[in-house]
Design an enzyme around this catalytic site. Structure first.
Site, mmCIF file in Angstrom:
data_model
loop_
_atom_site.group_PDB
_atom_site.id
_atom_site.type_symbol
_atom_site.label_atom_id
_atom_site.label_comp_id
_atom_site.label_asym_id
_atom_site.label_seq_id
_atom_site.Cartn_x
_atom_site.Cartn_y
_atom_site.Cartn_z
ATOM 1 N N ASP A 96 -25.343 -48.713 20.675
ATOM 2 C CA ASP A 96 -24.842 -49.252 19.396
ATOM 3 C C ASP A 96 -25.176 -50.760 19.303
ATOM 4 O O ASP A 96 -24.909 -51.533 20.459
ATOM 5 C CB ASP A 96 -23.404 -48.810 19.152
ATOM 6 C CG ASP A 96 -22.486 -49.300 20.205
ATOM 7 O OD1 ASP A 96 -22.826 -49.344 21.291
ATOM 8 O OD2 ASP A 96 -21.379 -49.940 19.885
ATOM 9 N N TYR A 156 -14.615 -38.840 20.934
ATOM 10 C CA TYR A 156 -15.512 -40.109 20.844
ATOM 11 C C TYR A 156 -16.813 -39.360 20.197
ATOM 12 O O TYR A 156 -17.792 -40.288 19.951
ATOM 13 C CB TYR A 156 -15.802 -40.760 22.200
ATOM 14 C CG TYR A 156 -14.719 -41.443 22.798
ATOM 15 C CD1 TYR A 156 -14.195 -42.483 22.102
ATOM 16 C CD2 TYR A 156 -14.113 -41.090 23.885
ATOM 17 C CE1 TYR A 156 -13.191 -43.099 22.686
ATOM 18 C CE2 TYR A 156 -12.753 -41.360 24.327
ATOM 19 C CZ TYR A 156 -12.293 -42.644 23.792
ATOM 20 O OH TYR A 156 -11.224 -43.155 24.266
ATOM 21 N N HIS A 177 -19.619 -45.905 18.694
ATOM 22 C CA HIS A 177 -19.991 -46.435 19.968
ATOM 23 C C HIS A 177 -20.644 -45.244 20.731
ATOM 24 O O HIS A 177 -21.131 -45.758 21.747
ATOM 25 C CB HIS A 177 -18.399 -46.541 20.737
ATOM 26 C CG HIS A 177 -18.553 -47.535 21.529
ATOM 27 N ND1 HIS A 177 -19.252 -49.001 21.512
ATOM 28 C CD2 HIS A 177 -17.744 -47.955 22.849
ATOM 29 C CE1 HIS A 177 -19.016 -49.500 22.615
ATOM 30 N NE2 HIS A 177 -18.050 -48.975 23.371
ATOM 31 N N ASN A 223 -17.973 -48.943 29.336
ATOM 32 C CA ASN A 223 -18.029 -50.226 30.111
ATOM 33 C C ASN A 223 -18.408 -49.844 31.817
ATOM 34 O O ASN A 223 -18.532 -51.036 32.323
ATOM 35 C CB ASN A 223 -16.649 -50.977 30.262
ATOM 36 C CG ASN A 223 -16.247 -51.065 28.823
ATOM 37 O OD1 ASN A 223 -16.998 -51.031 27.722
ATOM 38 N ND2 ASN A 223 -15.158 -51.669 28.711
ATOM 39 N N ASN A 256 -20.841 -54.490 26.644
ATOM 40 C CA ASN A 256 -20.244 -53.973 27.961
ATOM 41 C C ASN A 256 -21.011 -52.931 28.751
ATOM 42 O O ASN A 256 -21.196 -52.875 29.918
ATOM 43 C CB ASN A 256 -18.540 -53.705 28.085
ATOM 44 C CG ASN A 256 -17.944 -54.875 27.505
ATOM 45 O OD1 ASN A 256 -18.269 -55.883 28.018
ATOM 46 N ND2 ASN A 256 -16.956 -54.657 26.935
ATOM 47 N N TYR A 291 -17.031 -43.927 31.476
ATOM 48 C CA TYR A 291 -16.884 -44.699 30.068
ATOM 49 C C TYR A 291 -17.919 -45.865 29.711
ATOM 50 O O TYR A 291 -18.673 -46.277 30.855
ATOM 51 C CB TYR A 291 -15.384 -45.063 29.786
ATOM 52 C CG TYR A 291 -14.681 -43.959 29.553
ATOM 53 C CD1 TYR A 291 -14.340 -43.623 28.209
ATOM 54 C CD2 TYR A 291 -13.769 -43.371 30.631
ATOM 55 C CE1 TYR A 291 -13.268 -42.770 27.830
ATOM 56 C CE2 TYR A 291 -13.259 -42.345 30.220
ATOM 57 C CZ TYR A 291 -12.951 -41.860 29.228
ATOM 58 O OH TYR A 291 -12.152 -40.770 28.691
#
Length: 198
Positions: free
Chosen positions: A104, A23, A28, A79, A125, A77
């Site tokens: 973001d 990632y 993101h 969320n 989120n 993560y």
């Protein structure tokens, strides 16, 4: 309706993203990229793990003065970022009015930076998780524009796609711009930046 709290001097800058190398170069993880740029500017050499976050003490030069701030990257993560961040804030006795969250933002054109105090969560989120865990939306955000996906691509695929070539170059330039905007928040305050960073 409860009166909106007012921002205080920023003590903690939290970048949002997803952990792991897969990632690292994705839209993101714009918040992580911005915090990493700030760490580089302040010559941070040591990150430690605390409360589910990677964190570092930084001294950032803004407006001719050195500002001591904590840099944080929640390692859950996106969320569920509110859990580690709220735990870290409790341990460090930092209030929601003393944090700046970098994230973001699909509703801003690529390369655009905006500072916002409180207000809506815009279906993000990570922000929703933070607001839920802190029990307030009264915290500062630095919105890192990534633009909307082209054609019929889903927002998730667009935000999590590995960036290469000119897309990566542009992303890294924006991370530097976002880091400069964070420094301006330390120097001039969040409300000034909300009105003046365009």
């Amino acid at each position: 309706m409860a009166k909106q709290a007012q921002p205080k001097e920023i003590k903690l800058i939290c970048g949002l993203g997803n952990p792991g190398p897969e990632y690292a170069r994705t839209r993101h993880s714009a918040g992580f990229a911005t915090v990493d740029a700030l760490a580089e500017r302040s010559h941070v050499s040591y990150w430690k793990s605390q409360a589910g976050c990677e964190m570092a003490d930084a001294k950032l030069r803004a407006g001719g003065e050195l500002h001591e701030v904590i840099l944080a990257k929640p390692q859950s993560y996106m969320n569920t970022s509110g859990g580690p961040l709220s735990k870290l804030m409790r341990e460090l006795r930092i209030s929601p009015q003393e944090i700046l969250v970098v994230h973001d933002e699909v509703d801003l054109p690529v390369g655009t930076i905006r500072v916002k105090w409180g207000g809506g969560l815009n279906a993000h989120n990570g922000l929703r998780s933070i607001a839920d865990k802190l029990g307030t939306r009264d915290f500062a955000r630095l919105r890192f524009g990534i633009g909307r996906p082209p054609g019929k691509m889903s927002v998730a695929d667009y935000a999590l796609r590995q960036l290469k070539g000119s897309f990566l170059d542009e992303f890294e330039v924006t991370a530097q711009d976002a880091a400069s905007a964070c420094e301006k928040c330390l120097e001039r305050g969040v409300l000034w930046c909300q009105d003046n960073i365009r």
